[in-house]
Design a protein around this motif. Structure first.
Motif, PDB file in Angstrom:
ATOM      1  N   GLU A 104      -8.035   7.700  -5.207  1.00 13.62           N
ATOM      2  CA  GLU A 104      -8.380   9.109  -5.085  1.00 13.62           C
ATOM      3  C   GLU A 104      -9.310   9.565  -6.209  1.00 13.62           C
ATOM      4  O   GLU A 104      -9.339   8.994  -7.295  1.00 13.62           O
ATOM      5  CB  GLU A 104      -7.100   9.960  -5.090  1.00 13.62           C
ATOM      6  N   ALA A 105     -10.068  10.597  -5.891  1.00 19.30           N
ATOM      7  CA  ALA A 105     -10.905  11.301  -6.850  1.00 19.30           C
ATOM      8  C   ALA A 105     -10.810  12.783  -6.522  1.00 19.30           C
ATOM      9  O   ALA A 105     -10.916  13.166  -5.355  1.00 19.30           O
ATOM     10  CB  ALA A 105     -12.353  10.821  -6.770  1.00 19.30           C
ATOM     11  N   PHE A 106     -10.566  13.600  -7.543  1.00 18.10           N
ATOM     12  CA  PHE A 106     -10.379  15.037  -7.354  1.00 18.10           C
ATOM     13  C   PHE A 106      -9.240  15.339  -6.384  1.00 18.10           C
ATOM     14  O   PHE A 106      -9.279  16.313  -5.633  1.00 18.10           O
ATOM     15  CB  PHE A 106     -11.669  15.707  -6.870  1.00 18.10           C
ATOM     16  N   GLY A 107      -8.227  14.462  -6.366  1.00 20.90           N
ATOM     17  CA  GLY A 107      -7.054  14.697  -5.525  1.00 20.90           C
ATOM     18  C   GLY A 107      -7.194  14.245  -4.089  1.00 20.90           C
ATOM     19  O   GLY A 107      -6.265  14.399  -3.301  1.00 20.90           O
ATOM     20  N   PHE A 108      -8.345  13.655  -3.717  1.00 18.76           N
ATOM     21  CA  PHE A 108      -8.567  13.214  -2.341  1.00 18.76           C
ATOM     22  C   PHE A 108      -8.868  11.720  -2.316  1.00 18.76           C
ATOM     23  O   PHE A 108      -9.505  11.193  -3.237  1.00 18.76           O
ATOM     24  CB  PHE A 108      -9.736  13.972  -1.700  1.00 18.76           C
ATOM     25  N   GLY A 109      -8.416  11.055  -1.255  1.00 19.48           N
ATOM     26  CA  GLY A 109      -8.721   9.644  -1.114  1.00 19.48           C
ATOM     27  C   GLY A 109      -7.807   8.979  -0.108  1.00 19.48           C
ATOM     28  O   GLY A 109      -6.745   9.511   0.230  1.00 19.48           O
ATOM     29  N   PRO A 110      -8.218   7.819   0.404  1.00 22.43           N
ATOM     30  CA  PRO A 110      -7.417   7.121   1.424  1.00 22.43           C
ATOM     31  C   PRO A 110      -6.083   6.654   0.856  1.00 22.43           C
ATOM     32  O   PRO A 110      -5.991   6.238  -0.293  1.00 22.43           O
ATOM     33  CB  PRO A 110      -8.300   5.937   1.828  1.00 22.43           C
ATOM     34  N   ARG A 111      -5.076   6.696   1.695  1.00 24.69           N
ATOM     35  CA  ARG A 111      -3.718   6.302   1.311  1.00 24.69           C
ATOM     36  C   ARG A 111      -3.224   5.255   2.291  1.00 24.69           C
ATOM     37  O   ARG A 111      -3.293   5.439   3.499  1.00 24.69           O
ATOM     38  CB  ARG A 111      -2.826   7.550   1.324  1.00 24.69           C
ATOM     39  N   ARG A 112      -2.719   4.145   1.766  1.00 25.74           N
ATOM     40  CA  ARG A 112      -2.212   3.058   2.588  1.00 25.74           C
ATOM     41  C   ARG A 112      -0.730   2.843   2.279  1.00 25.74           C
ATOM     42  O   ARG A 112      -0.336   2.788   1.113  1.00 25.74           O
ATOM     43  CB  ARG A 112      -2.977   1.761   2.314  1.00 25.74           C
ATOM     44  N   VAL A 113       0.076   2.719   3.329  1.00 26.28           N
ATOM     45  CA  VAL A 113       1.520   2.532   3.187  1.00 26.28           C
ATOM     46  C   VAL A 113       1.886   1.137   3.681  1.00 26.28           C
ATOM     47  O   VAL A 113       1.594   0.782   4.827  1.00 26.28           O
ATOM     48  CB  VAL A 113       2.295   3.612   3.968  1.00 26.28           C
ATOM     49  N   TYR A 114       2.542   0.355   2.818  1.00 24.01           N
ATOM     50  CA  TYR A 114       2.911  -1.025   3.145  1.00 24.01           C
ATOM     51  C   TYR A 114       4.433  -1.168   3.078  1.00 24.01           C
ATOM     52  O   TYR A 114       5.012  -1.147   1.977  1.00 24.01           O
ATOM     53  CB  TYR A 114       2.260  -2.004   2.163  1.00 24.01           C
ATOM     54  N   PRO A 115       5.124  -1.282   4.236  1.00 24.16           N
ATOM     55  CA  PRO A 115       6.571  -1.481   4.220  1.00 24.16           C
ATOM     56  C   PRO A 115       6.950  -2.700   3.378  1.00 24.16           C
ATOM     57  O   PRO A 115       6.326  -3.761   3.474  1.00 24.16           O
ATOM     58  CB  PRO A 115       6.921  -1.676   5.697  1.00 24.16           C
ATOM     59  N   LEU A 116       7.993  -2.553   2.559  1.00 20.37           N
ATOM     60  CA  LEU A 116       8.344  -3.598   1.603  1.00 20.37           C
ATOM     61  C   LEU A 116       8.736  -4.909   2.278  1.00 20.37           C
ATOM     62  O   LEU A 116       8.454  -5.990   1.750  1.00 20.37           O
ATOM     63  CB  LEU A 116       9.481  -3.110   0.702  1.00 20.37           C
ATOM     64  N   GLU A 117       9.374  -4.832   3.437  1.00 14.51           N
ATOM     65  CA  GLU A 117       9.837  -6.073   4.071  1.00 14.51           C
ATOM     66  C   GLU A 117       8.689  -6.942   4.576  1.00 14.51           C
ATOM     67  O   GLU A 117       8.899  -8.110   4.916  1.00 14.51           O
ATOM     68  CB  GLU A 117      10.794  -5.756   5.228  1.00 14.51           C
ATOM     69  N   ARG A 118       7.471  -6.416   4.600  1.00 18.26           N
ATOM     70  CA  ARG A 118       6.313  -7.178   5.073  1.00 18.26           C
ATOM     71  C   ARG A 118       5.400  -7.612   3.930  1.00 18.26           C
ATOM     72  O   ARG A 118       4.325  -8.161   4.160  1.00 18.26           O
ATOM     73  CB  ARG A 118       5.538  -6.351   6.095  1.00 18.26           C
ATOM     74  N   ILE A 119       5.825  -7.362   2.689  1.00 20.19           N
ATOM     75  CA  ILE A 119       5.038  -7.733   1.514  1.00 20.19           C
ATOM     76  C   ILE A 119       5.558  -9.039   0.940  1.00 20.19           C
ATOM     77  O   ILE A 119       6.758  -9.226   0.781  1.00 20.19           O
ATOM     78  CB  ILE A 119       5.091  -6.622   0.450  1.00 20.19           C
ATOM     79  N   ARG A 120       4.635  -9.946   0.604  1.00 19.88           N
ATOM     80  CA  ARG A 120       4.980 -11.207  -0.021  1.00 19.88           C
ATOM     81  C   ARG A 120       4.008 -11.490  -1.165  1.00 19.88           C
ATOM     82  O   ARG A 120       2.871 -11.024  -1.174  1.00 19.88           O
ATOM     83  CB  ARG A 120       4.907 -12.377   0.989  1.00 19.88           C
ATOM     84  N   ASP A 121       4.454 -12.286  -2.124  1.00 23.28           N
ATOM     85  CA  ASP A 121       3.599 -12.851  -3.174  1.00 23.28           C
ATOM     86  C   ASP A 121       2.872 -11.791  -4.002  1.00 23.28           C
ATOM     87  O   ASP A 121       1.658 -11.877  -4.211  1.00 23.28           O
ATOM     88  CB  ASP A 121       2.560 -13.819  -2.562  1.00 23.28           C
ATOM     89  N   LEU A 122       3.600 -10.813  -4.494  1.00 24.85           N
ATOM     90  CA  LEU A 122       3.002  -9.841  -5.411  1.00 24.85           C
ATOM     91  C   LEU A 122       2.759 -10.537  -6.740  1.00 24.85           C
ATOM     92  O   LEU A 122       3.685 -11.091  -7.347  1.00 24.85           O
ATOM     93  CB  LEU A 122       3.933  -8.642  -5.593  1.00 24.85           C
ATOM     94  N   ARG A 123       1.515 -10.486  -7.213  1.00 18.78           N
ATOM     95  CA  ARG A 123       1.212 -11.181  -8.464  1.00 18.78           C
ATOM     96  C   ARG A 123      -0.080 -10.651  -9.066  1.00 18.78           C
ATOM     97  O   ARG A 123      -0.903 -10.028  -8.378  1.00 18.78           O
ATOM     98  CB  ARG A 123       1.065 -12.684  -8.214  1.00 18.78           C
TER      99      ARG A 123
END
Length: 203
Positions: A104-123
């Motif tokens: 975001e910039a100036f309070g506006f910007g795209p937002r993406r939501v990723y359910p935790l059960e579908r996330i793997r390999d955070l690094r």
């Protein structure tokens, strides 16, 4: 609100969960180029609007109207990129059910939501050392591909930094591109301290 030790990230507990705010990559050469380009963009906008409003052949005015629509979209995109690099940031929220990434910039910007059960390999991304780049016509960097050379040149000006990555439904997702590897590891530790992100493919 406090920063993660030794990082440019700010970490706090929000009503939605753990929140981490990181600056956008500041690529000043790109910002300067976009600023100069937008000066020409404004000139083109004014010229096209004036020509459309003045009497003239209908076909020419329709062509200018179509061109103006595309020119306006291009200018808006360039302004958005410039604002993002100049004052923008990434806001990451770890909710009980999802990881939310917003640029975001100036309070506006795209937002993406990723359910935790579908996330793997955070690094944190660990990039190899920059390859030795050719300095002149007679110099050669042995065993370095064109892609590696181009990637190294981009990294020098701040594009394609390490950052943080995870896999979502098998696809890579990256954020925190302004962070160096040490900062990225510290942010990952903050996230993993609140949620156990599994490795491997989703079941």
């Amino acid at each position: 609100m406090e920063g993660a030790p030794g990082t440019r990230a700010t970490v706090t507990d929000s009503p939605e969960g753990l929140e981490i705010v990181m600056p956008a990559p500041r690529i000043w050469l790109v910002v300067a180029f976009l600023g100069l380009w937008l000066v020409g963009w404004v000139t083109g906008e004014a010229f096209a609007v004036r020509q459309i409003l003045e009497p003239g052949p209908p076909a020419a005015r329709v062509f200018l109207a179509v061109w103006l629509a595309g020119w306006t979209v291009g200018g808006a995109a360039a302004a958005g990129i410039g604002a993002w690099m100049l004052v923008g940031h990434e806001r990451v929220r770890l909710r009980p059910d999802a990881l939310v990434v917003q640029r975001e910039a100036f309070g506006f910007g795209p937002r993406r939501v990723y359910p935790l059960e579908r996330i793997r390999d955070l690094r944190a991304v660990e990039l190899p050392p920059l390859p030795e780049l050719p300095l002149g016509p007679g110099d050669h960097a042995p065993d370095v591909s064109t892609a590696e050379t181009a990637g190294a040149a981009l990294r020098i000006v701040g594009i394609g930094g390490p950052g943080i990555t995870f896999r979502y439904d098998g696809r890579p997702v990256r954020f925190g591109l302004a962070l160096d590897p040490l900062e990225a590891r510290q942010v990952v530790a903050q996230l993993k301290g609140r949620h156990s992100f599994p490795e491997g493919r989703a079941a």
